[in-house]
Motif scaffolding. Structure first.
Motif, PDB file in Angstrom:
ATOM      1  N   SER A 160       0.819  -1.222   0.000  1.00 31.60           N
ATOM      2  CA  SER A 160       0.000   0.000   0.000  1.00 31.60           C
ATOM      3  C   SER A 160       0.848   1.265   0.000  1.00 31.60           C
ATOM      4  CB  SER A 160      -0.920   0.015   1.231  1.00 31.60           C
ATOM      5  OG  SER A 160      -0.148   0.064   2.423  1.00 31.60           O
ATOM      6  N   GLY A 230      -6.019  -8.919   5.899  1.00 30.55           N
ATOM      7  CA  GLY A 230      -6.291  -8.187   4.673  1.00 30.55           C
ATOM      8  C   GLY A 230      -7.436  -8.802   3.894  1.00 30.55           C
ATOM      9  N   LEU A 233     -10.749  -7.680   5.239  1.00 34.24           N
ATOM     10  CA  LEU A 233     -11.135  -6.347   4.788  1.00 34.24           C
ATOM     11  C   LEU A 233     -11.607  -6.379   3.333  1.00 34.24           C
ATOM     12  CD1 LEU A 233     -11.171  -3.446   5.902  1.00 34.24           C
ATOM     13  CD2 LEU A 233      -8.882  -3.141   4.936  1.00 34.24           C
ATOM     14  N   TRP A 234     -10.941  -7.157   2.516  1.00 33.95           N
ATOM     15  CA  TRP A 234     -11.276  -7.242   1.098  1.00 33.95           C
ATOM     16  C   TRP A 234     -12.651  -7.876   0.893  1.00 33.95           C
ATOM     17  CZ3 TRP A 234     -11.547 -11.422  -2.536  1.00 33.95           C
ATOM     18  CH2 TRP A 234     -11.559 -11.022  -3.870  1.00 33.95           C
ATOM     19  N   ASP A 247      -7.078  -4.361  -5.412  1.00 28.36           N
ATOM     20  CA  ASP A 247      -7.718  -3.932  -4.165  1.00 28.36           C
ATOM     21  C   ASP A 247      -7.434  -4.915  -3.032  1.00 28.36           C
ATOM     22  OD1 ASP A 247      -8.917  -1.627  -5.282  1.00 28.36           O
ATOM     23  OD2 ASP A 247     -10.466  -2.880  -6.186  1.00 28.36           O
ATOM     24  N   SER A 251      -5.776  -3.896   0.406  1.00 28.17           N
ATOM     25  CA  SER A 251      -6.394  -4.209   1.696  1.00 28.17           C
ATOM     26  C   SER A 251      -5.378  -4.847   2.642  1.00 28.17           C
ATOM     27  CB  SER A 251      -7.586  -5.153   1.495  1.00 28.17           C
ATOM     28  OG  SER A 251      -8.601  -4.544   0.750  1.00 28.17           O
ATOM     29  N   LEU A 283      -7.562   3.400   2.302  1.00 29.95           N
ATOM     30  CA  LEU A 283      -8.716   2.901   1.552  1.00 29.95           C
ATOM     31  C   LEU A 283      -9.411   3.998   0.757  1.00 29.95           C
ATOM     32  CD1 LEU A 283     -10.384   0.437   4.090  1.00 29.95           C
ATOM     33  CD2 LEU A 283      -8.953  -0.113   2.130  1.00 29.95           C
ATOM     34  N   SER A 299     -14.532  -3.245  10.775  1.00 26.00           N
ATOM     35  CA  SER A 299     -13.338  -4.053  11.001  1.00 26.00           C
ATOM     36  C   SER A 299     -12.930  -4.032  12.465  1.00 26.00           C
ATOM     37  CB  SER A 299     -12.187  -3.526  10.132  1.00 26.00           C
ATOM     38  OG  SER A 299     -10.995  -4.241  10.386  1.00 26.00           O
TER      39      SER A 299
END
Length: 327
Positions: A160, A230, A233-234, A247, A251, A283, A299
């Motif tokens: 990221s 991750g 979150l995705w 993406d 994440s 994000l 989350s």
């Protein structure tokens, strides 16, 4: 018996001394810590209230199936982290096994929600001592595991990095630790550094050099743990849109950087506010800020639920084992 266990035996057998009375300076620091927690929580609440309509609109679109799968990834990450830690505990003495190790790791982890995340480590040490594992051994395993996890988070955080540079530049300094961390992963360096810390704390040094296999397994399971976070979150993002593989990488990187930032703000319970701010900032490169805030909030709640559930499992497993042994 190892030198770590020899050093710990006398300390664990000693009668506990009465806690000394706090000085005025210590009392002021304690009140300042409480004030900081209130400020952070208040600021976070204001941010949520300001964008509540948009946040709630996103939360309502989350499907139960996606939420369940996402929570399972959180639990997978937690148990992988517990196993990584247990690998280190077993290398420092007589193996304790996952069921016994999970009991004091998972239950003790709830201490992170007390201001000053050091309470999690202290609780793990105390639970370990009651289970027959010296405090010093738990401390050393946690010290090494924490150092390796920082490297794992920084490595995955690189996924990221472009987004962090654009939207959360204040978090870039976290990546400065990576070159040092990679060097520190060499078994000779890691052994020397751990023994140095123990010497400064007037504890017995490591009685053997750490091995490539142990360090590699520890790092591998830590990376797998944060990759699961991750994925969690995705999956959430996937339920309200069509995220791409890019993406997914974002994440994994975003939550790794967020968790890494939270570690260094240990004065706050479980990195409250810091992790979430970094997550929203990263994000926001692929979605509206209000949507990113919604995912950060969900989350946070899912991590809390996952850690409570896993602590319950950690508490229950040894008892079920005893029951099955008597049948």
């Amino acid at each position: 018996m190892t030198s770590i266990e020899d050093d710990a035996k006398h300390q664990d057998d000693a009668a506990p001394a009465a806690p000394p009375k706090k000085t005025t300076k210590q009392q002021l620091i304690a009140w300042a810590r409480r004030l900081l927690v209130v400020v952070v929580i208040g600021f976070a609440a204001w941010q949520v209230a300001k964008s509540w309509n948009e946040v709630w609109a996103t939360v309502k679109t989350l499907s139960w199936s996606a939420t369940l799968i996402s929570e399972l990834f959180v639990l997978a990450g937690i148990f992988l982290g517990a196993y990584a830690w247990q690998i280190m505990v077993d290398d420092l003495g007589k193996p304790v096994g996952f069921i016994k190790g999970a009991q004091f790791y998972l239950v003790g982890s709830l201490g992170k929600y007390v201001p000053g995340s050091v309470w999690a480590y202290l609780l793990q040490m105390e639970l370990g001592r009651k289970a027959g594992v010296p405090r010093a051994r738990i401390f050393v395993a946690t010290l090494i595991s924490l150092g390796v996890s920082v490297v794992a988070m920084a490595l995955l955080g690189l996924l990221s990095l472009p987004s962090v540079l654009d939207h959360a530049p204040n978090a870039v300094w976290l990546f400065a630790l990576l070159p040092v961390g990679l060097v520190a992963l060499h078994p000779k360096v890691l052994t020397w550094g751990t023994s140095l810390v123990l010497k400064l704390l007037r504890k017995a040094p490591l009685d053997h050099e750490l091995r490539y296999g142990i360090v590699g397994k520890l790092l591998g399971f830590q990376v797998a743990s944060y990759a699961c976070y991750g994925m969690h979150l995705w999956v959430l993002a996937d339920s309200v849109g069509s995220p791409s593989f890019r993406d997914l990488l974002l994440s994994i990187g975003a939550i790794s950087v967020g968790l890494l930032g939270g570690i260094f703000v240990f004065i706050l319970p479980s990195g409250a506010g810091v992790r979430d701010a970094i997550l929203v900032g990263v994000l926001s490169t692929t979605m509206p800020a209000s949507q990113a805030l919604a995912f950060a909030l969900v989350s946070r709640l899912m991590f809390l639920l996952g850690e409570v559930l896993s602590a319950g499992v950690g508490w229950l497993l040894p008892r079920l084992r005893k029951v099955s042994a008597t049948v």
